[in-house]
Motif scaffolding. Structure first.
Motif, PDB file in Angstrom:
ATOM      1  N   THR B  34     -25.698  11.628  -6.667  1.00  0.00           N
ATOM      2  CA  THR B  34     -27.674  11.641  -7.411  1.00  0.00           C
ATOM      3  C   THR B  34     -27.346  11.115  -8.979  1.00  0.00           C
ATOM      4  OG1 THR B  34     -28.700  13.325  -6.565  1.00  0.00           O
ATOM      5  CG2 THR B  34     -29.406  13.107  -8.302  1.00  0.00           C
ATOM      6  N   VAL B  35     -28.237   9.760  -9.318  1.00  0.00           N
ATOM      7  CA  VAL B  35     -27.776   9.310 -10.497  1.00  0.00           C
ATOM      8  C   VAL B  35     -28.710   9.357 -11.409  1.00  0.00           C
ATOM      9  CG1 VAL B  35     -27.278   6.864 -11.847  1.00  0.00           C
ATOM     10  CG2 VAL B  35     -26.942   6.965  -9.431  1.00  0.00           C
ATOM     11  N   LEU B  36     -28.276   9.725 -12.495  1.00  0.00           N
ATOM     12  CA  LEU B  36     -29.444  10.176 -13.390  1.00  0.00           C
ATOM     13  C   LEU B  36     -29.162   9.523 -14.854  1.00  0.00           C
ATOM     14  CD1 LEU B  36     -31.030  12.476 -14.806  1.00  0.00           C
ATOM     15  CD2 LEU B  36     -29.084  13.602 -15.270  1.00  0.00           C
ATOM     16  N   LEU B  37     -30.759   9.004 -14.678  1.00  0.00           N
ATOM     17  CA  LEU B  37     -30.698   7.955 -15.773  1.00  0.00           C
ATOM     18  C   LEU B  37     -31.771   8.465 -17.469  1.00  0.00           C
ATOM     19  CD1 LEU B  37     -31.453   4.726 -12.994  1.00  0.00           C
ATOM     20  CD2 LEU B  37     -29.944   4.536 -14.798  1.00  0.00           C
ATOM     21  N   GLY B  38     -31.453   7.289 -17.595  1.00  0.00           N
ATOM     22  CA  GLY B  38     -32.087   7.684 -19.307  1.00  0.00           C
ATOM     23  C   GLY B  38     -32.011   6.687 -20.623  1.00  0.00           C
ATOM     24  N   ARG B  39     -33.226   6.986 -21.384  1.00  0.00           N
ATOM     25  CA  ARG B  39     -32.215   6.223 -22.717  1.00  0.00           C
ATOM     26  C   ARG B  39     -31.371   6.660 -23.506  1.00  0.00           C
ATOM     27  NH1 ARG B  39     -35.016   8.074 -26.703  1.00  0.00           N
ATOM     28  NH2 ARG B  39     -37.197   9.968 -26.369  1.00  0.00           N
ATOM     29  N   ASN B  40     -30.775   6.577 -24.697  1.00  0.00           N
ATOM     30  CA  ASN B  40     -30.173   7.383 -25.581  1.00  0.00           C
ATOM     31  C   ASN B  40     -30.924   8.540 -25.997  1.00  0.00           C
ATOM     32  OD1 ASN B  40     -28.589   3.863 -26.124  1.00  0.00           O
ATOM     33  ND2 ASN B  40     -27.540   5.712 -25.658  1.00  0.00           N
ATOM     34  N   ARG B 202     -27.264   1.540  -9.213  1.00  0.00           N
ATOM     35  CA  ARG B 202     -27.083   0.769  -8.002  1.00  0.00           C
ATOM     36  C   ARG B 202     -26.733   1.257  -6.662  1.00  0.00           C
ATOM     37  NH1 ARG B 202     -31.029  -4.051  -8.360  1.00  0.00           N
ATOM     38  NH2 ARG B 202     -28.468  -4.884  -9.151  1.00  0.00           N
ATOM     39  N   ALA B 203     -24.951   0.269  -7.296  1.00  0.00           N
ATOM     40  CA  ALA B 203     -24.160   0.395  -5.808  1.00  0.00           C
ATOM     41  C   ALA B 203     -23.684   1.448  -5.559  1.00  0.00           C
ATOM     42  CB  ALA B 203     -22.919  -0.339  -6.901  1.00  0.00           C
ATOM     43  N   VAL B 204     -23.606   3.007  -6.291  1.00  0.00           N
ATOM     44  CA  VAL B 204     -23.361   4.014  -5.813  1.00  0.00           C
ATOM     45  C   VAL B 204     -24.503   4.962  -5.457  1.00  0.00           C
ATOM     46  CG1 VAL B 204     -20.848   3.836  -6.411  1.00  0.00           C
ATOM     47  CG2 VAL B 204     -23.149   5.093  -8.068  1.00  0.00           C
ATOM     48  N   GLY B 205     -25.495   4.634  -6.410  1.00  0.00           N
ATOM     49  CA  GLY B 205     -26.468   6.012  -6.070  1.00  0.00           C
ATOM     50  C   GLY B 205     -26.589   5.891  -4.698  1.00  0.00           C
ATOM     51  N   ASP B 206     -27.548   7.186  -4.116  1.00  0.00           N
ATOM     52  CA  ASP B 206     -28.402   7.934  -3.114  1.00  0.00           C
ATOM     53  C   ASP B 206     -29.933   7.322  -3.468  1.00  0.00           C
ATOM     54  OD1 ASP B 206     -26.032   7.238  -1.204  1.00  0.00           O
ATOM     55  OD2 ASP B 206     -25.552   9.235  -1.892  1.00  0.00           O
ATOM     56  N   THR B 207     -29.667   9.017  -4.803  1.00  0.00           N
ATOM     57  CA  THR B 207     -31.351   9.160  -5.011  1.00  0.00           C
ATOM     58  C   THR B 207     -30.970   8.992  -6.567  1.00  0.00           C
ATOM     59  OG1 THR B 207     -30.081  11.526  -4.760  1.00  0.00           O
ATOM     60  CG2 THR B 207     -31.458  10.887  -3.263  1.00  0.00           C
ATOM     61  N   VAL B 208     -32.278   9.445  -6.761  1.00  0.00           N
ATOM     62  CA  VAL B 208     -32.173   8.745  -8.328  1.00  0.00           C
ATOM     63  C   VAL B 208     -33.297   9.705  -9.670  1.00  0.00           C
ATOM     64  CG1 VAL B 208     -33.335   6.849  -8.273  1.00  0.00           C
ATOM     65  CG2 VAL B 208     -32.278   6.840 -10.298  1.00  0.00           C
ATOM     66  N   ALA B 209     -33.020   9.868 -10.220  1.00  0.00           N
ATOM     67  CA  ALA B 209     -34.107  10.594 -10.999  1.00  0.00           C
ATOM     68  C   ALA B 209     -33.330  10.364 -12.595  1.00  0.00           C
ATOM     69  CB  ALA B 209     -33.131  11.955 -11.892  1.00  0.00           C
ATOM     70  N   VAL B 210     -34.766  10.112 -13.268  1.00  0.00           N
ATOM     71  CA  VAL B 210     -35.109   8.997 -14.928  1.00  0.00           C
ATOM     72  C   VAL B 210     -35.339  10.124 -15.654  1.00  0.00           C
ATOM     73  CG1 VAL B 210     -36.170   7.493 -16.187  1.00  0.00           C
ATOM     74  CG2 VAL B 210     -35.608   7.247 -13.159  1.00  0.00           C
ATOM     75  N   MET B 211     -35.109  10.211 -16.848  1.00  0.00           N
ATOM     76  CA  MET B 211     -35.335  11.065 -17.861  1.00  0.00           C
ATOM     77  C   MET B 211     -35.808  11.065 -18.572  1.00  0.00           C
ATOM     78  SD  MET B 211     -32.126  14.171 -18.549  1.00  0.00           S
ATOM     79  CE  MET B 211     -33.087  15.302 -19.304  1.00  0.00           C
ATOM     80  N   ASP B 212     -36.548  11.590 -19.548  1.00  0.00           N
ATOM     81  CA  ASP B 212     -37.099  10.699 -21.165  1.00  0.00           C
ATOM     82  C   ASP B 212     -37.583  11.872 -22.258  1.00  0.00           C
ATOM     83  OD1 ASP B 212     -37.377   8.393 -22.786  1.00  0.00           O
ATOM     84  OD2 ASP B 212     -39.869   9.319 -22.150  1.00  0.00           O
ATOM     85  N   ASP B 213     -37.405  12.104 -22.940  1.00  0.00           N
ATOM     86  CA  ASP B 213     -36.972  13.300 -23.663  1.00  0.00           C
ATOM     87  C   ASP B 213     -37.359  14.986 -23.165  1.00  0.00           C
ATOM     88  OD1 ASP B 213     -37.980  11.864 -26.049  1.00  0.00           O
ATOM     89  OD2 ASP B 213     -40.276  11.400 -25.536  1.00  0.00           O
ATOM     90  N   GLY B 214     -36.145  14.716 -23.049  1.00  0.00           N
ATOM     91  CA  GLY B 214     -35.875  16.488 -22.574  1.00  0.00           C
ATOM     92  C   GLY B 214     -36.631  16.654 -20.865  1.00  0.00           C
ATOM     93  N   ARG B 215     -37.373  15.643 -20.236  1.00  0.00           N
ATOM     94  CA  ARG B 215     -37.895  15.861 -18.612  1.00  0.00           C
ATOM     95  C   ARG B 215     -37.556  14.704 -17.648  1.00  0.00           C
ATOM     96  NH1 ARG B 215     -42.200  17.470 -22.219  1.00  0.00           N
ATOM     97  NH2 ARG B 215     -43.039  18.921 -23.104  1.00  0.00           N
ATOM     98  N   ILE B 216     -37.991  15.288 -16.009  1.00  0.00           N
ATOM     99  CA  ILE B 216     -37.507  14.342 -15.515  1.00  0.00           C
ATOM    100  C   ILE B 216     -39.259  13.417 -15.788  1.00  0.00           C
ATOM    101  CG2 ILE B 216     -37.036  13.943 -13.130  1.00  0.00           C
ATOM    102  CD1 ILE B 216     -34.395  15.071 -14.088  1.00  0.00           C
ATOM    103  N   TYR B 218     -38.957  10.379 -13.492  1.00  0.00           N
ATOM    104  CA  TYR B 218     -39.024  10.035 -12.069  1.00  0.00           C
ATOM    105  C   TYR B 218     -38.000  10.828 -11.107  1.00  0.00           C
ATOM    106  CZ  TYR B 218     -38.638   6.878  -8.410  1.00  0.00           C
ATOM    107  OH  TYR B 218     -38.292   6.418  -7.039  1.00  0.00           O
ATOM    108  N   SER B 219     -37.964  10.773  -9.867  1.00  0.00           N
ATOM    109  CA  SER B 219     -37.051  10.954  -9.160  1.00  0.00           C
ATOM    110  C   SER B 219     -37.522  10.403  -7.494  1.00  0.00           C
ATOM    111  CB  SER B 219     -36.839  12.216  -9.036  1.00  0.00           C
ATOM    112  OG  SER B 219     -38.165  13.467  -8.667  1.00  0.00           O
ATOM    113  N   GLY B 220     -36.467  10.419  -7.179  1.00  0.00           N
ATOM    114  CA  GLY B 220     -36.874   9.427  -5.910  1.00  0.00           C
ATOM    115  C   GLY B 220     -35.495   8.640  -5.331  1.00  0.00           C
TER     116      GLY B 220
END
Ligand code: ATP
Ligand code: MG
Lengths: 342, 244
Positions: B34-40, B202-216, B218-220
């Motif tokens: 699971t990859v956790l993405l999000g801005r700095n 993208r190369a390694v992730g099966d699922t992904v969640a995107v964070m912003d301002d201390g919350r998720i 998007y996830s899928g």
């Protein structure tokens, strides 16, 4: 995978870097040499050098616990001196009970008495250290100002407890018969007790290095000194390690206290607090948290005190402070700075 | 998802006076990446540190393998077979590479076969086995940090930006290592990976969640996000806007 893309390369340190890194090792021999030139007489120098090394060893014993506790837990224990005094009194109690062994001419009985006194002193101070960590230090991990205040408070309380148990007066502590008097080596008088102190101090230094470098506990301590959080994240309960190391550090203070008491031949509740000045100087010279630095620093302080005590007696105490200033100008973090992650 | 190995429910984390995580809901399915993405500054590192117990969650539950762990100490959480590769790598620089690995092997001894496999993934570790870890280059330190997390089988590995500041060649090495780890199905290792580098993600992730301002936010499935450039743009655009 792309092996060829990652080319390992070992940086070879330059000669000046090697000398810079090893320089602290030369300090003790250099100081001895300067002492010899300044004193002139070989036999006097030998007597003073033995005295200085013995004193250095005892300060090392007392300082080693303090520096390890600081390195691992980031705690400056101003109560450390209390354990020195407590150890001396606990040892005194055993030596008092073993009066017959001490006066006997048998070296075995003498040595047995000293070992029992040392073991009891370490047991008492180790257990006292347990209480001290749980009650006084544990609530203030990470808060330096509070640490100074509460450990100073602990110092006062422990001193008062010593008054209550052993009375407020200075007590004369007799050395066992075998460790009174001197050997004569090359025309120089060397007190037997100093030889014992040197042997015990060296043995402790070697043992500490072995434990730190060859055992898993030692590995954990060294890792914890650098990054305690990561040690926890690897699954090791560092708080237990803290407690154990604190107890060992206090037991070492107790050992140093007995040795120092037998050296001074009098003990008092505030003897620990008095010797703490030299202990702090040694720990700062060595680099807070470094055993090797602490050892070298202690030898330097011991030798310098004895040399200047002979040459310019008025400067004996000031000289160690000047030494600390000089070392810090050269290496602001002490001889062996300890690298911390945070 | 009922088969989640790790799930965070309404997690709030305060650091001093700051309210950093503001209700994080995250599911990490068993056995994948699971990859956790999000801005700095989105709170990714804080999320991993909260899972590890390095920050205490002030609200919410963290369930791992059926147990609520949000009140446990860091060592207790790690002993549940969770490994952590922190953003700053957490290398013990005065210890040798060997000693770093010895500590990571909680069992006490290093499994030689597994070590051989790790040397295959990260050859420099073999070369510098007896050197002080502090002398390693940044990429080599990152290899050591990952190697420590995989020297023994773990149920979950939390990895915080293993590609930060690394050259593309080393990023590829990291991708290869993570893929290999993933393919060793019998190990049943689940990975939660914080990553800014989208190609790595993208190369390694099966699922992904995107964070912003201390919350998720998007996830899928990673495949969905990778295929939907509009969605990517929306999420990344959101990140960019928020960043300014
Ligand atoms: N120790 C701390 N004290 C105060 N605020 C902190 C601390 N650590 C993190 N923060 C704040 O919490 C927020 C989230 O930080 P965090 O490190 O979790 O972000 P991140 O998503 O990992 O960012 P990056 O991609 O830059 O690593 C930031 O606004 C940061 O300033
Ligand atoms: Mg981060």
């Amino acid at each position: 995978m792309s092996n060829s893309l990652i080319k390992p390369r070992i940086e070879r340190p330059s000669l000046s870097q090697i000398i810079e890194a090893k320089a602290p090792l030369f300090l003790v021999p250099v100081l001895m040499l300067i002492g010899l030139l300044a004193i002139g007489s070989g036999s006097t120098w030998l007597t003073l050098t033995a005295a200085g090394l013995a004193m250095g060893m005892m300060i090392f014993i007392m300082a080693s616990g303090l520096t390890v506790i600081f390195g691992l837990m980031d705690v400056i224990n101003f109560g450390h001196g209390a354990f020195i005094s407590l150890g001396a009194f606990a040892g005194f109690t055993i030596l008092g009970l073993l009066g017959g062994w001490i006066e006997s001419p048998s070296i075995a009985l003498n040595l047995g008495a000293v070992l029992l006194a040392v073991a009891f002193a370490m047991l008492v101070t180790g257990l006292a250290g347990y209480g001290f960590e749980r009650l006084i230090v544990k609530p203030v991990y990470g808060q330096h100002l509070k640490q100074i205040l509460v450990t100073m408070g602990g110092l006062v309380v422990t001193q008062q407890l010593i008054y209550v148990i052993w009375g407020p007066d200075e007590i004369v502590l007799a050395r066992p018969a075998a460790f009174q008097g001197s050997f004569v080596v090359l025309g120089a008088a060397i007190e037997k007790y100093r030889v014992l102190a040197i042997v015990i101090g060296l043995a402790l230094f070697v043992a500490m290095r072995l434990v730190l470098n060859r055992t898993r506990i030692g590995l954990l301590v060294r890792a914890g000194v650098q990054n305690g959080e990561m040690v926890e994240a690897l699954g090791y309960p560092i708080k237990k390690l803290f407690l154990a190391v604190f107890m060992v550090g206090c037991a070492l203070a107790g050992l140093g206290g007995v040795m120092w008491g037998m050296y001074q031949e009098t003990i008092s509740a505030h003897m620990g607090a008095e010797v703490m000045i030299s202990v702090f100087i040694v720990v700062i010279i060595g680099g807070l948290g470094s055993i090797e630095g602490c050892f070298i620093g202690a030898m330097l302080v011991g030798l310098l005190t004895n040399y200047t005590g002979f040459l310019i007696p008025k400067l004996a105490l000031v000289s160690t402070i000047l030494l600390m200033g000089a070392v810090l100008m050269w290496r602001p973090q002490g001889l062996y700075p300890v690298v911390k992650a945070h | 998802m009922s088969d989640a190995l790790l799930s965070l429910n309404g997690i709030h984390t305060h650091i001093g006076p700051y309210h950093i995580l503001q209700g994080v809901d995250l599911e990490v399915p068993r056995g994948g990446v699971t990859v956790l993405l999000g801005r700095n500054g989105a709170g990714k590192t804080t999320t991993l540190r909260t899972i590890m117990g390095l920050w205490q969650a002030s609200q919410g539950t963290i369930r791992f393998d059926g147990a609520a762990i949000q009140k446990e100490t860091t060592p207790a959480i790690a002993q549940r077979e969770i490994a952590f590769v922190p953003e700053d790598m957490g290398i013990f620089s005065d210890l040798t590479v060997h000693e770093n690995m010895l500590l990571a092997a909680r069992g006490g001894a290093i499994d030689e076969e597994r070590l051989g496999w790790i040397f295959g993934l990260f050859p420099p570790l073999k070369t510098f086995w007896q050197s002080a870890a502090g002398n390693l280059s940044g990429g080599q330190k990152q290899m050591l940090a990952v190697a420590r997390a995989i020297i023994e089988p773990r149920k979950l590995i939390l990895i915080d930006e293993p590609t930060k500041g690394l050259a593309p060649a080393i990023i590829n090495a990291m991708i290869a290592a993570l893929k290999e780890l993933k393919e060793l199905k019998e190990m049943q290792t689940t990975i939660l990976l914080v990553e800014q580098n989208f190609s790595m993600a993208r190369a390694v992730g099966d699922t992904v969640a995107v964070m912003d301002d201390g919350r998720i936010v998007y996830s899928g499935d990673m495949a969905e996000l990778a295929a939907d450039t509009g969605l990517q743009e929306r999420l990344m655009g959101l990140s960019l806007e928020a960043h300014q």
